[in-house]
Design a protein around this motif. Structure first.
Motif, PDB file in Angstrom:
ATOM      1  N   UNK A 131       0.812  -1.219   0.000  1.00  0.00           N
ATOM      2  CA  UNK A 131       0.000   0.000   0.000  1.00  0.00           C
ATOM      3  C   UNK A 131       0.844   1.267   0.000  1.00  0.00           C
ATOM      4  N   UNK A 132       2.130   1.119   0.326  1.00  0.00           N
ATOM      5  CA  UNK A 132       3.049   2.263   0.303  1.00  0.00           C
ATOM      6  C   UNK A 132       4.189   1.992  -0.675  1.00  0.00           C
ATOM      7  N   UNK A 133       3.857   1.313  -1.768  1.00  0.00           N
ATOM      8  CA  UNK A 133       4.883   0.862  -2.700  1.00  0.00           C
ATOM      9  C   UNK A 133       5.810   2.012  -3.110  1.00  0.00           C
ATOM     10  N   UNK A 134       7.098   1.811  -2.876  1.00  0.00           N
ATOM     11  CA  UNK A 134       8.089   2.841  -3.202  1.00  0.00           C
ATOM     12  C   UNK A 134       8.628   2.673  -4.622  1.00  0.00           C
ATOM     13  N   UNK A 135       8.300   1.540  -5.238  1.00  0.00           N
ATOM     14  CA  UNK A 135       8.735   1.291  -6.617  1.00  0.00           C
ATOM     15  C   UNK A 135       7.721   0.385  -7.288  1.00  0.00           C
ATOM     16  N   UNK A 136       7.738   0.405  -8.603  1.00  0.00           N
ATOM     17  CA  UNK A 136       6.833  -0.434  -9.377  1.00  0.00           C
ATOM     18  C   UNK A 136       7.509  -1.772  -9.650  1.00  0.00           C
ATOM     19  N   UNK A 137       6.935  -2.889  -9.187  1.00  0.00           N
ATOM     20  CA  UNK A 137       7.534  -4.190  -9.483  1.00  0.00           C
ATOM     21  C   UNK A 137       7.546  -4.453 -10.986  1.00  0.00           C
ATOM     22  N   UNK A 138       8.631  -5.058 -11.446  1.00  0.00           N
ATOM     23  CA  UNK A 138       8.683  -5.474 -12.855  1.00  0.00           C
ATOM     24  C   UNK A 138       8.216  -6.923 -12.971  1.00  0.00           C
ATOM     25  N   UNK A 139       8.728  -7.770 -12.091  1.00  0.00           N
ATOM     26  CA  UNK A 139       8.340  -9.177 -12.074  1.00  0.00           C
ATOM     27  C   UNK A 139       7.903  -9.511 -10.652  1.00  0.00           C
ATOM     28  N   UNK A 140       6.608  -9.765 -10.496  1.00  0.00           N
ATOM     29  CA  UNK A 140       5.996  -9.872  -9.173  1.00  0.00           C
ATOM     30  C   UNK A 140       5.488 -11.279  -8.905  1.00  0.00           C
ATOM     31  N   UNK A 141       5.769 -11.774  -7.702  1.00  0.00           N
ATOM     32  CA  UNK A 141       5.199 -13.025  -7.212  1.00  0.00           C
ATOM     33  C   UNK A 141       4.225 -12.704  -6.089  1.00  0.00           C
ATOM     34  N   UNK A 142       2.988 -13.172  -6.207  1.00  0.00           N
ATOM     35  CA  UNK A 142       2.002 -13.026  -5.131  1.00  0.00           C
ATOM     36  C   UNK A 142       1.742 -14.412  -4.553  1.00  0.00           C
ATOM     37  N   UNK A 143       1.993 -14.562  -3.253  1.00  0.00           N
ATOM     38  CA  UNK A 143       1.783 -15.851  -2.582  1.00  0.00           C
ATOM     39  C   UNK A 143       0.433 -15.793  -1.876  1.00  0.00           C
ATOM     40  N   UNK A 144      -0.516 -16.581  -2.376  1.00  0.00           N
ATOM     41  CA  UNK A 144      -1.865 -16.590  -1.815  1.00  0.00           C
ATOM     42  C   UNK A 144      -2.846 -15.898  -2.742  1.00  0.00           C
ATOM     43  N   UNK A 145      -3.991 -16.538  -2.984  1.00  0.00           N
ATOM     44  CA  UNK A 145      -4.957 -15.989  -3.940  1.00  0.00           C
ATOM     45  C   UNK A 145      -6.308 -15.715  -3.313  1.00  0.00           C
ATOM     46  N   UNK A 146      -6.314 -15.405  -2.014  1.00  0.00           N
ATOM     47  CA  UNK A 146      -7.541 -14.914  -1.401  1.00  0.00           C
ATOM     48  C   UNK A 146      -7.773 -13.481  -1.869  1.00  0.00           C
ATOM     49  N   UNK A 147      -8.719 -12.786  -1.241  1.00  0.00           N
ATOM     50  CA  UNK A 147      -9.077 -11.437  -1.685  1.00  0.00           C
ATOM     51  C   UNK A 147      -7.869 -10.496  -1.697  1.00  0.00           C
ATOM     52  N   UNK A 148      -7.059 -10.510  -0.633  1.00  0.00           N
ATOM     53  CA  UNK A 148      -5.926  -9.580  -0.549  1.00  0.00           C
ATOM     54  C   UNK A 148      -4.909  -9.864  -1.649  1.00  0.00           C
ATOM     55  N   UNK A 149      -4.534 -11.133  -1.808  1.00  0.00           N
ATOM     56  CA  UNK A 149      -3.549 -11.497  -2.818  1.00  0.00           C
ATOM     57  C   UNK A 149      -4.006 -11.157  -4.220  1.00  0.00           C
ATOM     58  N   UNK A 150      -5.251 -11.521  -4.551  1.00  0.00           N
ATOM     59  CA  UNK A 150      -5.765 -11.294  -5.903  1.00  0.00           C
ATOM     60  C   UNK A 150      -5.939  -9.806  -6.190  1.00  0.00           C
ATOM     61  N   UNK A 151      -6.336  -9.030  -5.197  1.00  0.00           N
ATOM     62  CA  UNK A 151      -6.494  -7.587  -5.424  1.00  0.00           C
ATOM     63  C   UNK A 151      -5.160  -6.931  -5.745  1.00  0.00           C
TER      64      UNK A 151
END
Length: 464
Positions: free
Chosen positions: A167-187
């Protein structure tokens, strides 16, 4: 030092705590609320609200790229991540001050500090100025929850983020891994993917969005893949090797462990209740896997102590917490309120496309041994959806074949988080298919699909 006396003390000012405090005050009770960080809690400051502000920015950005479809011209389309974050923080700040105003308006005494319950009917608050002693016959614990950290996958704020870092991202990820696909992860996956990150989602369960109806989750998966996301189900992140510039993830899938490199990882693997340091177990309050055990009226089993919201278990939703806060306040004031029915609490996920549901899934209804009728209606059959340029989506309804009871409703597509409330009201009113069929839905609206889905369950759909 004499303790300050109240009728009710609320610990935690999230959507459960502050709503419960206000309702108790409306009922004529003298109320205190204790908050250790921000009025409005995680939801308002670091969860529901700021994430929706950021997702709105991504939605507008996505639409700008589609300008040509609508006969419009837009050039030099880009984004400023700092400005996106700044806007979301401003939205959260505006609502935070609003909560303070509401508490003041209802004459709720606010104590900023860390609370403990040294004995029944007593709360000690460690503040910047020292220690406050409070007493009340009723205490509502609404301390919420925090992100779960799995060993080896802990967030560090640098290469591995929690929702709060994202929510306070200081940079834009180029290649991102999201662990978990509940509401928070998918959003978050949806947000960063829309802004151009190469996004991979890893889910340990058989399907992404594991609490959703399988048909809806499958529809969403296809849309995410179409948007360029990589979805890995029945997969586990076993290890993260971190350097200053990258993270190497060891991902087990299909019995084999492979390595993939990412510049950013978001861990969204569930939550842990904030039960520590309150003194609950010493008082005899039962805590099971970080959540307080309660009855249907949120009573803990220790006289005068109640627990509401995330700390009291699933579903972990702000609106469930708020409703429990109202229920407990009315109970304390001598009322006889209806308990909150988890099956009538809608869940909403604000990814693209949106997902919303209430009640049992088709699989849950079958597992319960119910004979059912299922209706479906696609967005492509709805004039308003086509006019909006949002023809990808599905509305699904599940009825008891014998009684006509609306068992569940499940949606994926544009604005379904706003539409779901129609079915929520229907369930609360104990509607059957007959009332829904006889309701006249306005045209042209997306809501007509809700009507058509009901009709389809009884082989009466007109437009599909």
């Amino acid at each position: 030092m004499a303790a300050k006396s109240f009728d009710v003390i609320v610990i935690g000012s999230g959507p459960g705590g502050y709503v419960g405090a206000i309702r108790a005050a409306q009922l004529g009770l003298k109320v205190a609320i204790v908050e250790r960080e921000n009025l409005g809690g995680i939801c308002l400051n670091w969860g529901c609200i700021p994430t929706k502000a950021m997702l709105r920015s991504a939605e507008v950005y996505h639409l700008m790229h589609r300008a040509g479809e609508f006969g419009l011209k837009a050039g030099d389309i880009g984004f400023d991540l700092d400005a996106v974050v700044k806007r979301s923080r401003k939205v959260a700040g505006q609502l935070n001050s609003g909560v303070g105003h509401l508490l003041k308006k209802h004459k709720v005494s606010v104590f900023m500090g860390e609370a403990t319950i040294p004995a029944k009917g007593r709360v000690a608050v460690k503040t910047d100025k020292g220690r406050e002693e409070l007493q009340a016959p009723s205490i509502i614990v609404a301390t919420g929850a925090r992100a779960r950290d799995l060993p080896g996958l802990e967030a560090d704020g640098d290469r591995v983020w929690s929702y709060r870092h994202a929510l306070q991202a200081s940079r834009m990820p180029k290649k991102l891994l999201v662990i978990g696909s509940g509401a928070i992860g998918i959003e978050f996956a949806s947000f960063f993917n829309t802004l151009g990150a190469e996004t991979t989602v890893v889910e340990v369960m058989d399907s992404i969005l594991p609490v959703e109806d399988a048909e809806i989750a499958d529809f969403a998966r296809k849309q995410f893949k179409k948007q360029g996301m990589t979805i890995m189900e029945k997969s586990t992140v076993k290890q993260l090797d971190r350097t200053k510039t990258k993270v190497t993830a060891h991902i087990e899938s299909g019995g084999k462990v492979g390595k993939q490199e990412f510049d950013t990882v978001i861990s969204a693997v569930g939550i842990v209740g904030n039960t520590e340091g309150l003194g609950l177990e010493e008082l005899g309050v039962k805590v099971d896997r970080s959540h307080v055990v309660t009855d249907k009226h949120c009573r803990t089993g220790v006289e005068g102590i109640y627990a509401i919201g995330d700390i009291a278990g699933a579903p972990w939703l702000a609106h469930k917490a708020s409703h429990e806060g109202v229920m407990v306040a009315e109970l304390i004031a001598g009322g006889d309120p209806h308990p909150v029915d988890p099956d009538s609490i809608a869940g909403c996920t604000y990814c693209q496309p949106q997902i919303a549901s209430v009640g049992q899934t088709e699989a849950q209804a079958k597992e319960a041994g119910r004979k059912i009728r299922v209706g479906r209606f696609p967005f492509i059959g709805n004039g308003k959806a086509i006019a909006l340029g949002e023809a990808e989506g599905l509305v699904k309804t599940v009825f008891d074949a014998d009684t006509g009871e609306l068992i569940g409703a499940h949606m994926v597509g544009a604005e379904v988080t706003e539409l779901i409330q129609g079915y929520v009201v229907g369930r609360t009113l104990e509607t059957t298919e007959a009332e829904l069929m006889n309701s006249v839905f306005p045209h042209p609206t997306l809501s007509e699909m809700m009507h058509e889905s009901v009709l389809d369950a009884y082989d009466r759909a007109i437009h599909y």
